[in-house]
Design a protein around this motif. Structure first.
Motif, PDB file in Angstrom:
ATOM      1  N   VAL A  48      35.886  49.302  47.040  1.00 18.47           N
ATOM      2  CA  VAL A  48      36.103  48.013  46.388  1.00 18.47           C
ATOM      3  C   VAL A  48      36.916  48.232  45.122  1.00 18.47           C
ATOM      4  N   GLU A  49      37.984  47.470  44.962  1.00 16.55           N
ATOM      5  CA  GLU A  49      38.810  47.541  43.751  1.00 16.55           C
ATOM      6  C   GLU A  49      38.867  46.166  43.107  1.00 16.55           C
ATOM      7  N   ILE A  50      38.709  46.132  41.781  1.00 18.00           N
ATOM      8  CA  ILE A  50      38.693  44.879  41.031  1.00 18.00           C
ATOM      9  C   ILE A  50      39.638  45.005  39.849  1.00 18.00           C
ATOM     10  N   THR A  51      40.415  43.972  39.593  1.00 21.62           N
ATOM     11  CA  THR A  51      41.278  43.909  38.421  1.00 21.62           C
ATOM     12  C   THR A  51      41.009  42.613  37.671  1.00 21.62           C
ATOM     13  N   ASP A  52      40.865  42.730  36.364  1.00 25.63           N
ATOM     14  CA  ASP A  52      40.635  41.558  35.501  1.00 25.63           C
ATOM     15  C   ASP A  52      39.394  40.795  35.943  1.00 25.63           C
ATOM     16  N   GLY A  53      38.321  41.538  36.203  1.00 20.95           N
ATOM     17  CA  GLY A  53      37.076  40.906  36.605  1.00 20.95           C
ATOM     18  C   GLY A  53      37.111  40.250  37.966  1.00 20.95           C
ATOM     19  N   GLY A  54      38.145  40.526  38.762  1.00 20.61           N
ATOM     20  CA  GLY A  54      38.301  39.903  40.068  1.00 20.61           C
ATOM     21  C   GLY A  54      39.176  38.669  40.044  1.00 20.61           C
ATOM     22  N   ARG A  55      39.593  38.255  38.858  1.00 18.25           N
ATOM     23  CA  ARG A  55      40.426  37.054  38.782  1.00 18.25           C
ATOM     24  C   ARG A  55      41.833  37.331  39.280  1.00 18.25           C
ATOM     25  N   ARG A  56      42.335  38.519  39.046  1.00 16.83           N
ATOM     26  CA  ARG A  56      43.685  38.876  39.507  1.00 16.83           C
ATOM     27  C   ARG A  56      43.671  39.570  40.857  1.00 16.83           C
ATOM     28  N   LEU A  57      42.650  40.401  41.112  1.00 18.55           N
ATOM     29  CA  LEU A  57      42.641  41.138  42.376  1.00 18.55           C
ATOM     30  C   LEU A  57      41.214  41.534  42.754  1.00 18.55           C
ATOM     31  N   ILE A  58      40.902  41.316  44.035  1.00 19.00           N
ATOM     32  CA  ILE A  58      39.728  41.899  44.672  1.00 19.00           C
ATOM     33  C   ILE A  58      40.221  42.507  45.978  1.00 19.00           C
ATOM     34  N   ARG A  59      40.023  43.795  46.138  1.00 22.25           N
ATOM     35  CA  ARG A  59      40.464  44.468  47.366  1.00 22.25           C
ATOM     36  C   ARG A  59      39.272  45.226  47.956  1.00 22.25           C
ATOM     37  N   VAL A  60      39.051  45.036  49.252  1.00 24.13           N
ATOM     38  CA  VAL A  60      37.990  45.736  49.965  1.00 24.13           C
ATOM     39  C   VAL A  60      38.611  46.450  51.159  1.00 24.13           C
ATOM     40  N   ARG A  61      38.384  47.750  51.220  1.00 21.82           N
ATOM     41  CA  ARG A  61      38.949  48.558  52.306  1.00 21.82           C
ATOM     42  C   ARG A  61      37.798  49.286  53.011  1.00 21.82           C
ATOM     43  N   ALA A 142      48.728  51.663  59.409  1.00 16.08           N
ATOM     44  CA  ALA A 142      47.477  51.667  58.660  1.00 16.08           C
ATOM     45  C   ALA A 142      46.442  52.486  59.401  1.00 16.08           C
ATOM     46  N   PRO A 143      45.516  53.125  58.690  1.00 16.51           N
ATOM     47  CA  PRO A 143      44.439  53.855  59.359  1.00 16.51           C
ATOM     48  C   PRO A 143      43.468  52.875  60.013  1.00 16.51           C
ATOM     49  N   PRO A 144      42.625  53.352  60.909  1.00 19.37           N
ATOM     50  CA  PRO A 144      41.641  52.450  61.523  1.00 19.37           C
ATOM     51  C   PRO A 144      40.761  51.801  60.460  1.00 19.37           C
ATOM     52  N   GLY A 145      40.475  50.534  60.658  1.00 21.26           N
ATOM     53  CA  GLY A 145      39.688  49.791  59.691  1.00 21.26           C
ATOM     54  C   GLY A 145      40.438  48.565  59.213  1.00 21.26           C
ATOM     55  N   THR A 146      39.944  47.976  58.133  1.00 29.17           N
ATOM     56  CA  THR A 146      40.521  46.734  57.609  1.00 29.17           C
ATOM     57  C   THR A 146      40.595  46.800  56.094  1.00 29.17           C
ATOM     58  N   GLU A 147      41.698  46.282  55.572  1.00 28.90           N
ATOM     59  CA  GLU A 147      41.857  46.153  54.125  1.00 28.90           C
ATOM     60  C   GLU A 147      42.251  44.713  53.816  1.00 28.90           C
ATOM     61  N   ILE A 148      41.475  44.059  52.930  1.00 21.63           N
ATOM     62  CA  ILE A 148      41.760  42.684  52.535  1.00 21.63           C
ATOM     63  C   ILE A 148      41.950  42.640  51.022  1.00 21.63           C
ATOM     64  N   SER A 149      43.061  42.048  50.595  1.00 19.90           N
ATOM     65  CA  SER A 149      43.367  41.900  49.176  1.00 19.90           C
ATOM     66  C   SER A 149      43.418  40.405  48.849  1.00 19.90           C
ATOM     67  N   VAL A 150      42.677  40.023  47.823  1.00 19.59           N
ATOM     68  CA  VAL A 150      42.633  38.626  47.376  1.00 19.59           C
ATOM     69  C   VAL A 150      43.168  38.590  45.944  1.00 19.59           C
ATOM     70  N   ARG A 151      44.341  38.001  45.774  1.00 22.55           N
ATOM     71  CA  ARG A 151      44.984  37.958  44.453  1.00 22.55           C
ATOM     72  C   ARG A 151      44.968  36.537  43.892  1.00 22.55           C
ATOM     73  N   ASN A 152      44.847  36.467  42.574  1.00 21.95           N
ATOM     74  CA  ASN A 152      44.974  35.191  41.847  1.00 21.95           C
ATOM     75  C   ASN A 152      44.087  34.100  42.445  1.00 21.95           C
ATOM     76  N   LEU A 153      42.802  34.371  42.450  1.00 23.42           N
ATOM     77  CA  LEU A 153      41.833  33.443  43.017  1.00 23.42           C
ATOM     78  C   LEU A 153      41.906  32.082  42.314  1.00 23.42           C
ATOM     79  N   PHE A 154      41.888  31.010  43.088  1.00 23.95           N
ATOM     80  CA  PHE A 154      41.963  29.619  42.620  1.00 23.95           C
ATOM     81  C   PHE A 154      43.288  29.302  41.922  1.00 23.95           C
ATOM     82  N   PHE A 155      44.348  30.033  42.273  1.00 26.99           N
ATOM     83  CA  PHE A 155      45.637  29.773  41.635  1.00 26.99           C
ATOM     84  C   PHE A 155      46.139  28.359  41.926  1.00 26.99           C
ATOM     85  N   ASN A 156      45.750  27.812  43.081  1.00 27.87           N
ATOM     86  CA  ASN A 156      46.208  26.481  43.481  1.00 27.87           C
ATOM     87  C   ASN A 156      45.134  25.405  43.314  1.00 27.87           C
ATOM     88  N   VAL A 157      44.035  25.761  42.632  1.00 28.00           N
ATOM     89  CA  VAL A 157      42.977  24.787  42.340  1.00 28.00           C
ATOM     90  C   VAL A 157      42.662  24.887  40.848  1.00 28.00           C
TER      91      VAL A 157
END
Length: 598
Positions: A48-61, A142-157
């Motif tokens: 799990v990777e977090i940037t700026d408390g998760g507001r800018r980036l949350i990545r789970v691999r 990509a290696p087997p598995g899944t990586e999801i990156s969520v950037r700029n949460l609620f940028f459009n709300v």
């Protein structure tokens, strides 16, 4: 009905954003949903990777089974899931997720990237989504598995984004979500990185207590007792904290229902009831409780974020949990938070200790602490020092000159009565004194004077103790380091996010440094800007309460005279620091009225 108020179907983009309001409360909710998807995919390692408390980036691999392109595209559609086929499946659901709405909701309010691959596939798939709209679908190495990156949460709300808290606050919530998932799955390796700094690197283990030690430290683990009780239907496992080890909030209280981090009013009540008679009010012992019962006896589909469950037999669950905890923490040495009943007979085997209320000289300086090259694992051994009475001579009290004089200006000691109360006779009538409350007031004011003058002596610890508070506690301790040192704490940073404690104030002698430092940090965080001085006052009040004469200790006449004199010299002699009366005056006039003489 006007055309502007006509009923119409909402567009999918609006539906997803509305759904996101329930599923995605804040970055921590995103982390929870993504990690649980990884667990359902059979992952054995989650990063799990977090940037700026998760507001800018949350990545789970993860290294789970991954998806092919068709399944990856279906995964981001609303109510698309591989975990349910029909309604009856809800009665036997064992996966973390089951509604099929999380990814659609998350991708609708963020800049979303999904990269996935299966072990037998030639190439993986990458999907880019911007505010719910697919921008690109392409092959990816990509290696087997899944990586999801969520950037700029609620940028459009914007309405939701402005309600997000500071980066530190959002990180605290995200970290807590990470801890819950790591505790629920000790057999999975977990890594947490925040702003390019690795905070946790947890190796898989078969033992829950090892995972607890990795997350909360040896200090917590030493005070845990195993839970192992059931009735054949409801089974309780895990670990319960042995009183009086506790803290001021419920951060160390974690409950899993069939492997799912979840809570319930029934379970909260059961834990509270089990500790009611052995733990002081406002304190919460650590508990890591695993509850197992048949799936058809628990409903996991009652909360949008799956944080709460409902039981078909709540009374049975409650009784089993209470009995499990009580069995785990009971024993011949179990301490009680309630004072024992009054015994009028003196204790023959242990004569009452004398209290010295006269001026005393300061004790010798604390023994020097040796700085270790590595954090020590041994428990502290307090340096033996003289009696506690290190306070300065009290200021002289002016002679009483009129009717406003205190009721003990001239008094006569009459007797002691049941309950330990003392009866005094004065020119104004009768005075009942509670020696314990009076002694608390005297000690409290002397300790506060010493604190204000910056001359609190410390008691050295051999060896020094290494403590590792949470990141938020670390920030609070750094901010108030100067005050804590003024209060007599030998506290210094020792590596990244940890501290070395080599001395404690004498009024906290005997306290365990780990929980004590944790409590201090919690108090500083909860109280805001003025919490440091407020915490000092309340803590000194508690220290005075611990050091005051016990309810069973019968003071000698000279000790009582010294106590009365010392109490008369305090600034607030009529009330203990905990708000209890020290004396009650029955004036002669009041007595005359009661007996009908006036």
């Amino acid at each position: 009905m006007s055309s502007t108020s006509a009923i119409q179907l909402l567009p999918d983009a609006v539906i997803n954003q509305i759904a996101a309001g329930e599923v995605v409360e804040r970055p921590a909710a995103v982390l929870k949903e993504l990690v649980e998807n990884s667990l359902d995919a059979g992952a054995t390692r989650i990063v799990v990777e977090i940037t700026d408390g998760g507001r800018r980036l949350i990545r789970v691999r993860d290294d789970g089974v991954g998806m092919d392109r068709n399944n990856a595209l279906l995964a981001i559609e609303r109510h698309a899931t591989s975990k349910l086929r029909e309604l009856q499946d809800l009665d036997s659901i064992r996966t973390m997720g089951f509604r099929g709405e999380a990814l659609a909701a998350i991708s609708a309010v963020s800049q979303f990237t999904l990269i996935t691959n299966r072990a037998d596939a030639v190439a993986g798939t990458e999907i880019l989504i911007f505010g719910g709209r697919i921008q690109d679908v392409r092959d990816a190495g990509a290696p087997p598995g899944t990586e999801i990156s969520v950037r700029n949460l609620f940028f459009n709300v914007p309405a939701r984004r402005k309600f997000m808290r500071t980066a530190q606050t959002e990180f605290n919530h995200a970290r807590q979500a990470f801890l819950l998932e790591a505790l629920a799955n000790p057999g999975v390796a977990f890594i947490l990185r925040a702003d390019d700094e690795e905070l946790y690197h947890l190796q898989p283990t078969d033992s829950l207590v090892e995972r607890i030690r990795d997350l909360y430290g040896e200090e917590v683990t030493r005070h845990l007792r195993p839970l192992d009780f059931g009735n054949g239907i409801v089974e309780v496992g895990g670990y319960a904290g042995l009183p009086p080890f506790s803290r001021l909030d419920r951060e160390w209280q974690v409950i899993f229902v069939n492997g799912r981090p979840a809570g319930s009013p029934v379970l909260n009540f059961a834990v509270q009831t089990a500790y009611r008679n052995v733990l002081a009010g406002g304190r919460f012992a650590p508990i890591f409780l695993r509850l197992e019962l048949p799936q058809d006896l628990v409903d996991v589909n009652i909360h949008p974020a799956k944080k709460e469950v409902r039981f078909r037999r709540p009374t049975e669950v409650r009784d089993v949990v209470i009995e499990a905890i009580r069995m785990a923490i009971s024993g011949p040495e179990l301490p009680s938070a309630r004072p024992p009943a009054f015994d009028p007979q003196p204790v023959a085997t242990r004569p009452p200790a004398a209290i010295d209320l006269s001026p005393a000289q300061a004790p010798p300086p604390p023994a020097p602490a040796v700085k270790p090259s590595m954090p020590p694992a041994a428990p502290p051994v307090a340096v033996v020092q003289p009696a506690l009475d290190w306070t300065p001579p009290p200021a002289p009290v002016p002679e009483a000159t009129g009717p406003a004089a205190s009721p003990w200006g001239d008094y006569r000691l009459l007797d002691r009565i049941r309950g330990g109360y003392v009866v005094l006779e004065t020119d104004e009538g009768l005075v009942l004194m509670d020696p314990r409350s009076a002694h608390e007031r005297v000690l409290y004011e002397r300790l506060m004077i010493a604190l204000e003058e910056g001359r609190v002596p410390s008691q050295g610890l051999l060896p020094p103790i290494h403590v590792q508070p949470s990141p938020t506690q670390t920030q609070a301790l750094r901010k108030h380091m100067e005050l804590l040192q003024k209060m007599g704490f030998g506290l210094a940073e020792f590596g990244s996010g940890s501290f070395l404690v080599d001395a404690l104030p004498v009024w906290l002698a005997g306290s365990e440094p780990g929980p004590l430092i944790s409590d201090i940090a919690d108090g500083l965080m909860q109280g805001g800007k003025g919490s440091a001085s407020e915490w000092a006052g309340s803590t000194i009040a508690m220290a005075a309460g611990r050091q005051a004469v016990s309810l069973q200790q019968e003071l000698t006449d000279p000790e009582l005279h010294a106590l009365v004199k010392a109490l008369s010299q305090t600034e607030m002699p009529y009330m203990s620091p905990r708000g209890k009366p020290t004396i009650i005056l029955f004036s002669t006039r009041e007595l005359n009225r009661k007996f009908g003489r006036e």
